[in-house]
Motif scaffolding. Structure first.
Motif, PDB file in Angstrom:
ATOM      1  N   PRO A 109      -0.986 -56.760 -16.383  1.00 20.75           N
ATOM      2  CA  PRO A 109      -1.101 -57.295 -17.745  1.00 20.75           C
ATOM      3  C   PRO A 109      -1.216 -56.175 -18.772  1.00 20.75           C
ATOM      4  N   LEU A 110      -0.821 -56.496 -19.990  1.00 21.81           N
ATOM      5  CA  LEU A 110      -0.780 -55.473 -21.036  1.00 21.81           C
ATOM      6  C   LEU A 110      -2.125 -55.295 -21.722  1.00 21.81           C
ATOM      7  N   TRP A 111      -2.810 -56.380 -22.026  1.00 17.98           N
ATOM      8  CA  TRP A 111      -4.051 -56.295 -22.809  1.00 17.98           C
ATOM      9  C   TRP A 111      -5.299 -56.629 -22.000  1.00 17.98           C
ATOM     10  N   PHE A 112      -5.135 -57.036 -20.762  1.00 16.11           N
ATOM     11  CA  PHE A 112      -6.267 -57.382 -19.903  1.00 16.11           C
ATOM     12  C   PHE A 112      -6.164 -56.592 -18.603  1.00 16.11           C
ATOM     13  N   GLU A 113      -7.280 -56.446 -17.919  1.00 15.55           N
ATOM     14  CA  GLU A 113      -7.295 -55.766 -16.628  1.00 15.55           C
ATOM     15  C   GLU A 113      -8.243 -56.495 -15.687  1.00 15.55           C
ATOM     16  N   LYS A 114      -7.919 -56.431 -14.403  1.00 15.35           N
ATOM     17  CA  LYS A 114      -8.742 -57.118 -13.398  1.00 15.35           C
ATOM     18  C   LYS A 114     -10.014 -56.329 -13.132  1.00 15.35           C
ATOM     19  N   ARG A 115     -11.140 -57.039 -13.193  1.00 16.64           N
ATOM     20  CA  ARG A 115     -12.443 -56.448 -12.887  1.00 16.64           C
ATOM     21  C   ARG A 115     -13.242 -57.435 -12.047  1.00 16.64           C
ATOM     22  N   LEU A 116     -14.241 -56.921 -11.366  1.00 19.67           N
ATOM     23  CA  LEU A 116     -15.140 -57.773 -10.592  1.00 19.67           C
ATOM     24  C   LEU A 116     -16.214 -58.326 -11.512  1.00 19.67           C
ATOM     25  N   PHE A 148      -0.799 -65.025 -27.292  1.00 20.97           N
ATOM     26  CA  PHE A 148      -1.039 -65.812 -28.504  1.00 20.97           C
ATOM     27  C   PHE A 148      -2.317 -65.313 -29.149  1.00 20.97           C
ATOM     28  N   GLU A 149      -2.219 -64.984 -30.411  1.00 22.13           N
ATOM     29  CA  GLU A 149      -3.381 -64.517 -31.160  1.00 22.13           C
ATOM     30  C   GLU A 149      -3.775 -65.544 -32.216  1.00 22.13           C
ATOM     31  N   PRO A 197       0.081 -70.126 -12.228  1.00 21.14           N
ATOM     32  CA  PRO A 197      -0.034 -69.840 -13.663  1.00 21.14           C
ATOM     33  C   PRO A 197      -1.473 -69.549 -14.051  1.00 21.14           C
ATOM     34  N   SER A 198      -1.692 -68.414 -14.671  1.00 23.23           N
ATOM     35  CA  SER A 198      -3.047 -67.994 -15.031  1.00 23.23           C
ATOM     36  C   SER A 198      -3.011 -67.309 -16.389  1.00 23.23           C
ATOM     37  N   ALA A 199      -3.990 -67.638 -17.229  1.00 23.95           N
ATOM     38  CA  ALA A 199      -4.081 -67.083 -18.580  1.00 23.95           C
ATOM     39  C   ALA A 199      -5.459 -66.483 -18.789  1.00 23.95           C
ATOM     40  N   ALA A 200      -5.493 -65.296 -19.400  1.00 27.73           N
ATOM     41  CA  ALA A 200      -6.749 -64.642 -19.758  1.00 27.73           C
ATOM     42  C   ALA A 200      -6.983 -64.818 -21.252  1.00 27.73           C
ATOM     43  N   HIS A 201      -8.251 -64.976 -21.632  1.00 31.00           N
ATOM     44  CA  HIS A 201      -8.599 -65.333 -23.002  1.00 31.00           C
ATOM     45  C   HIS A 201      -9.851 -64.561 -23.410  1.00 31.00           C
ATOM     46  N   TYR A 202      -9.833 -64.004 -24.631  1.00 32.75           N
ATOM     47  CA  TYR A 202     -11.014 -63.314 -25.153  1.00 32.75           C
ATOM     48  C   TYR A 202     -11.191 -63.673 -26.627  1.00 32.75           C
ATOM     49  N   ASP A 220     -11.666 -67.460 -42.440  1.00 29.24           N
ATOM     50  CA  ASP A 220     -12.143 -68.843 -42.564  1.00 29.24           C
ATOM     51  C   ASP A 220     -12.931 -69.321 -41.348  1.00 29.24           C
ATOM     52  N   MET A 221     -12.580 -68.863 -40.138  1.00 29.45           N
ATOM     53  CA  MET A 221     -13.294 -69.299 -38.944  1.00 29.45           C
ATOM     54  C   MET A 221     -14.270 -68.238 -38.430  1.00 29.45           C
ATOM     55  N   GLY A 222     -14.116 -67.022 -38.917  1.00 29.02           N
ATOM     56  CA  GLY A 222     -15.029 -65.956 -38.514  1.00 29.02           C
ATOM     57  C   GLY A 222     -14.806 -65.455 -37.105  1.00 29.02           C
ATOM     58  N   LEU A 223     -13.571 -65.605 -36.568  1.00 29.86           N
ATOM     59  CA  LEU A 223     -13.339 -65.181 -35.184  1.00 29.86           C
ATOM     60  C   LEU A 223     -11.913 -64.686 -35.019  1.00 29.86           C
ATOM     61  N   ARG A 224     -11.741 -63.934 -33.916  1.00 34.46           N
ATOM     62  CA  ARG A 224     -10.430 -63.478 -33.475  1.00 34.46           C
ATOM     63  C   ARG A 224     -10.271 -63.842 -32.007  1.00 34.46           C
ATOM     64  N   SER A 225      -9.117 -64.399 -31.668  1.00 30.97           N
ATOM     65  CA  SER A 225      -8.879 -64.853 -30.304  1.00 30.97           C
ATOM     66  C   SER A 225      -7.552 -64.296 -29.812  1.00 30.97           C
ATOM     67  N   LEU A 226      -7.529 -63.898 -28.531  1.00 26.55           N
ATOM     68  CA  LEU A 226      -6.303 -63.393 -27.913  1.00 26.55           C
ATOM     69  C   LEU A 226      -6.160 -63.977 -26.517  1.00 26.55           C
ATOM     70  N   CYS A 227      -4.970 -64.527 -26.226  1.00 25.45           N
ATOM     71  CA  CYS A 227      -4.635 -65.039 -24.885  1.00 25.45           C
ATOM     72  C   CYS A 227      -3.408 -64.300 -24.367  1.00 25.45           C
ATOM     73  N   GLU A 228      -3.367 -64.088 -23.069  1.00 24.93           N
ATOM     74  CA  GLU A 228      -2.201 -63.488 -22.423  1.00 24.93           C
ATOM     75  C   GLU A 228      -1.968 -64.177 -21.083  1.00 24.93           C
TER      76      GLU A 228
END
Length: 726
Positions: free
Chosen positions: A688-695, A419-420, A441-446, A426-434
Motif C-alpha cells: 500500500p502507498l499510504w498505509f503499512e502493516k503493523r502488529l 478517498f479523502e 477486499p480490504s480497506a484501511a481507514h484513518y 466545517d466538520m473538524g476532521l480529515r479522513s483517508l481511506c485506501e
C-alpha cells in the motif's frame, strides 16, 4: 463421442457428489501416459448448449468443450443426465458453503438436530430432481407435439418415413425422461413417508415451545406488577407509580446467564428475550440499598455532557456543498438471472453490472460512518469514562442508520484506490481511506479530528450469497483514541443481512453482538442488535445495551434502534428478580429517566430518487480539485453511473476490471519466489502507498495503519508515486 474437429474424445462425468465433468483424450506423447484426465468442469457453474442435432457445448468460466454424439437420442440422454447432475451439484454446493448457522437456529428439537438437517437436504435434492425432470418433460413433450403436427400435413412417402423416425426418437427421449421423473418421485415419497413421524414430533415440540413462551410472558407480567406494588409501598418512595422503561435482550455482565446466549436455541425472537428489566424512578429521591447489587449515584452536573448530545449547532458552511444528484434512472434487470449461478461465492468475485450499484465506492461508504462525528466531539469533554462510553456506543450504532434503505451495492474499489475527506473547516476532521487488498477486499481507514480524537480501522468485507439472502460480515477491529484522557476504545462491526434476494421487496437487518472495550480503564459496553422476527412484539431494529466498569458494576442502560435514535439511563440500583418459570433469574435495573444520546438526521427531499443518500452522502462524490489521481471521485464508471449513463458505465467498468486483472498478472509474474496461493503471493508483492502493516498490540492481529505523507503530498500537489488505476 467426438469433438467438432473429428478427434476422438472419451467423455464421462462423475457423480453429482463430485460435482465435476471429466474430459479424457488419448495421450499425445509418452509423457502424458500417466494422465487419465485432461480437465474437469465444475458442474455447479457449467452451462450446456447445443449447436446442431448431435453437438453439445460445455462452458465453464473461460473453458469451452465441443462434444459430438453419435445420434440425437444419445445427445439428449447426455443433456438429461448432465442437467440432473448440475441440479444436485448446485444444491449440495449451496448447502455445504452455507455456514451462517441459520439452519442451526431453526431446528425442531435439540435431539433431532443433525438427523433433521440430513433429511431436509435429502428432500431438497429430490425436489430439485423433480423440478428438473418436469422442465425436461415439458420441453420434450412440446417437441414431440410439433413432430406430430408436422406428420399430419405430410403427403410424400419418403418424407413421411423421415418424420416418423423423428417422432420415434422424440418418443424415446420422452420415455427416458419420464422414467427418470418416476424414479425421483418414488424416492421422494419413500423419504417423506419414512420421516413423517419426525415432522409430527417437530410440530409437537413447537407447540410445547409456544406454551412455554406464553407462560414466560405471563410470569413477566406478574413480576412487573409485584415490582410496582413493592415500589409504591416502600418507605421514602415517591407516590407516583412507576412504569416500565424498556426490556432488553442483553445478558447482565458477570451474571448467572453468561452462557445462555450461546446455548439457547431460538425458534423465534421472543424466546427468553428479557435478561434484564429496567424501571424508571425519580431523579431526586434518597435511595438506600435494598438487597442485591446497589449503587447510590447522583445525576451529577458532570452528566450535563450527555444532555442534548444529539443537538448539533449547524452554522452556515464555509464551502457550499451540493444538495442533490441526478435522479436514479428506471432500469429493469433480473437479479436472479445473474445470481443463480453464484450461490455460496464471495460477493466481490461475482461480476455485477452497475444496475445493482449506488454511485459511491466502499471507501466512501466507510467514510460515511463519520456522519455523526459530533458524538465523539462531545465525548472529548466527558470527565467520566462510563459517560464517554455511552457516547462512543451511540456513535458505533449511528453508523448503521444510513443502511436502512440502502439496498444497492457500493462499487468495489480498485486496488490502490483512495478517498479523502478534507473537512477541517466545517466538520473538524480529515479522513483517508485506501484499498490495500483486492482478494479479499480490504480497506484501511484513518481519521484525525482537531477536537482531540483519532480513529483507525482496517475492514475486510466477507460476503456470501445464500440463495434467499446475502450475508455481509465486516472483519477487523475499529480503534478510537482520545488524546487528552488516553482512553482507547476497540470494537467490531455486526453482521448485515439483505433479505428477499429472489422474491419480494429487499430489506436489510443488522444482527449480532458488539462489545466495546476501553483498554485503559477496562470499562465495557455490551450491545445487542435484535434480529427481526414476525412473531416479535419488540420494536423493529431494536438495540439494547449495558455499560459497566472494570469491576463489572453496571452504570448505564442503553436502548433504542439502529435506524432512529439511542437513549441512555443511569442505573441507581440493581437487584435480582424472582425466578421465572424456567428457574432463571434476571436483573432488574432501577434507572433515572432516559436521556437522548443520538437521533438520526432526516433524509433530504427527494431522497427516494437519489438512492436514499443522506446529506453527507450526497457530497461524498462531489468533484474536488487537488485530490490524488487515485481518488474515488475520479473513477469514470462511477461518475458515468451517477450521471445516469448506465450503459456507458457498464462498458467502462469492464475496461477497468480488465486493466486491474492485467496489473495483477504482471505482479504475480514478477514474484519469482514462493509457492503459496495467488492471494498470498499478491499480498507479498503489493505494498500500500499510504498505509503499512503493523502488529496491533491490543488485538494481536496484523493490520494496515496510516504511515503518513498523504496530506503533505496534497499540499505540494506531488502525486508522482500514485499508480495509474483509472
Amino acid at each position: 463421442m467426438q469433438n467438432v474437429n473429428g478427434r476422438e474424445l472419451e467423455a464421462g462425468f462423475l457423480t453429482a457428489m463430485e460435482w465435476s465433468f471429466c474430459i479424457t483424450t488419448p495421450a499425445r506423447n509418452q509423457g502424458e501416459m500417466a494422465h487419465t484426465c485432461r480437465g474437469t468442469i465444475n458442474l455447479s457453474t457449467a452451462h450446456f448448449d447445443t449447436e446442431d442435432s448431435c453437438s453439445i457445448v460445455l462452458t465453464s468460466g473461460a473453458r469451452t468443450y465441443h462434444l459430438k454424439a453419435s445420434s440425437e437420442v444419445e445427445r439428449q440422454q447426455w443433456i438429461t443426465a448432465l442437467e440432473l447432475a448440475k441440479a444436485k451439484a448446485v444444491c449440495m454446493m449451496s448447502s455445504h458453503s452455507d455456514d451462517s448457522g441459520d439452519e442451526d437456529d431453526e431446528t425442531a428439537s435439540p435431539a433431532d438436530k443433525s438427523e433433521l438437517h440430513s433429511t431436509i437436504k435429502s428432500l431438497s435434492l429430490k425436489l430439485d430432481d423433480l423440478s428438473t425432470c418436469n422442465d425436461l418433460i415439458a420441453k420434450h413433450g412440446a417437441a414431440l407435439q410439433r413432430s406430430l403436427s408436422e406428420l399430419d400435413s405430410l403427403k410424400i412417402p419418403y418424407e413421411s418415413s423421415e418424420k416418423l423416425k423423428a417422432v420415434n426418437e422424440r418418443a424415446t427421449l420422452f420415455r427416458i425422461t419420464s422414467n427418470a421423473m418416476i424414479n425421483a418421485c418414488k424416492d421422494f415419497l419413500e423419504l417423506a413417508e419414512t420421516h413423517s413421524r419426525k415432522w409430527q414430533r417437530a410440530l409437537q415440540y413447537e407447540q410445547e415451545q409456544r406454551i412455554h413462551l406464553e407462560e414466560t410472558i405471563e410470569q413477566l407480567a406478574k413480576q412487573h406488577n409485584s415490582l410496582e406494588r413493592a415500589f409504591r409501598s416502600a418507605p421514602g418512595r415517591a407516590t407516583n407509580p412507576t412504569k416500565s422503561f424498556s426490556e432488553g435482550s442483553l445478558l447482565t455482565p458477570k451474571g448467572e446467564d453468561s452462557e445462555e446466549d450461546e446455548d439457547t436455541e431460538y425458534f423465534d425472537a421472543m424466546e427468553d428475550s428479557t435478561s434484564f428489566i429496567t424501571v424508571i424512578t425519580e431523579a431526586k429521591e434518597d435511595r438506600k440499598a435494598e438487597g442485591g447489587t446497589t449503587g447510590s449515584v447522583d445525576w451529577t452536573s458532570s452528566d450535563n455532557v450527555l444532555d442534548g448530545a444529539s443537538l448539533v449547532p449547524k452554522g452556515p458552511p464555509k464551502v457550499k456543498r451540493r444538495v442533490r444528484i441526478p435522479d436514479k434512472p428506471n432500469y429493469s434487470l433480473n437479479l436472479w438471472s445473474i445470481m443463480k449461478n453464484c450461490i455460496g461465492r464471495e460477493l466481490s468475485k461475482i461480476p455485477m453490472p452497475v444496475n445493482f450499484n449506488e454511485p459511491l465506492s466502499m471507501l466512501q461508504r466507510l467514510t460515511e460512518d463519520l456522519e455523526y462525528h459530533h458524538l465523539l466531539d462531545k465525548a472529548v469533554h466527558c470527565t467520566s469514562s462510563v459517560e464517554q462510553m455511552c457516547l462512543v456506543a451511540a456513535f458505533s450504532v449511528s453508523s448503521y442508520s444510513t443502511t436502512v434503505h440502502r439496498i444497492a451495492k457500493p462499487f468495489n474499489p480498485m486496488l490502490g484506490e483512495t478517498f479523502e475527506l478534507d473537512r477541517l473547516d466545517d466538520m473538524g476532521l480529515r479522513s483517508l481511506c485506501e484499498q490495500v487488498s483486492h482478494h479479499p477486499p480490504s480497506a484501511a481507514h484513518y481519521v484525525f479530528s482537531k477536537h482531540g480524537w483519532s480513529l483507525w480501522q482496517e475492514i475486510t468485507i466477507s460476503s456470501k450469497f445464500r440463495g434467499k439472502y446475502l450475508s455481509i460480515m465486516p472483519l477487523g477491529a475499529i480503534h478510537l483514541e482520545f488524546q487528552a484522557s488516553g482512553n482507547h476504545y476497540v470494537w467490531r462491526k455486526s453482521t448485515s443481512t439483505v433479505h428477499n434476494i429472489i422474491v419480494g421487496k429487499l430489506w436489510i437487518d443488522q444482527t449480532g453482538d458488539i462489545e466495546i472495550v476501553n483498554h485503559k480503564t477496562k470499562d465495557r459496553c455490551q450491545l445487542k442488535f435484535l434480529p427481526y422476527s414476525y412473531f416479535s412484539k419488540e420494536v423493529a431494529r431494536k438495540v439494547t445495551g449495558v455499560v459497566s466498569d472494570s469491576q463489572g458494576k453496571a452504570h448505564y442502560v442503553l436502548s433504542g434502534s439502529w435506524d432512529e435514535q439511542m437513549e441512555c439511563a443511569k442505573i441507581v440500583q440493581s437487584s435480582p428478580s424472582s425466578p421465572g418459570s424456567d428457574g432463571k433469574q434476571k436483573t432488574v435495573y432501577q434507572t433515572l429517566p432516559a436521556k437522548l444520546l443520538w437521533k438520526k438526521y432526516p433524509l433530504p427531499e427527494n431522497a427516494e430518487n437519489m438512492y436514499y443518500f443522506s446529506e453527507l452522502a450526497l457530497t461524498l462524490n462531489e468533484h474536488e480539485e487537488g485530490v490524488a489521481p487515485t481518488d474515488s471521485r475520479l473513477r469514470p464508471d462511477q461518475r458515468l453511473m451517477e450521471k445516469g449513463h448506465w450503459d456507458e458505465a457498464n462498458t467502462e467498468k469492464q475496461r477497468l476490471e480488465e486493466k486491474q486483472r492485467v496489473s495483477r498478472r504482471r505482479r504475480l509474474e514478477a514474484c519469482s519466489r514462493g509457492c503459496g496461493t495467488e492471494e498470498e503471493k499478491e499480498a507479498d508483492v503489493y505494498v500500500p502507498l499510504w498505509f503499512e502493516k503493523r502488529l496491533d498490540p491490543l488485538t494481536g492481529e496484523t493490520a494496515c495503519m496510516y504511515k503518513g505523507g498523504y496530506w503533505e503530498a496534497k499540499e505540494r500537489q506531488d502525486w508522482h508515486m500514485c499508480p495509474n488505476i483509472f
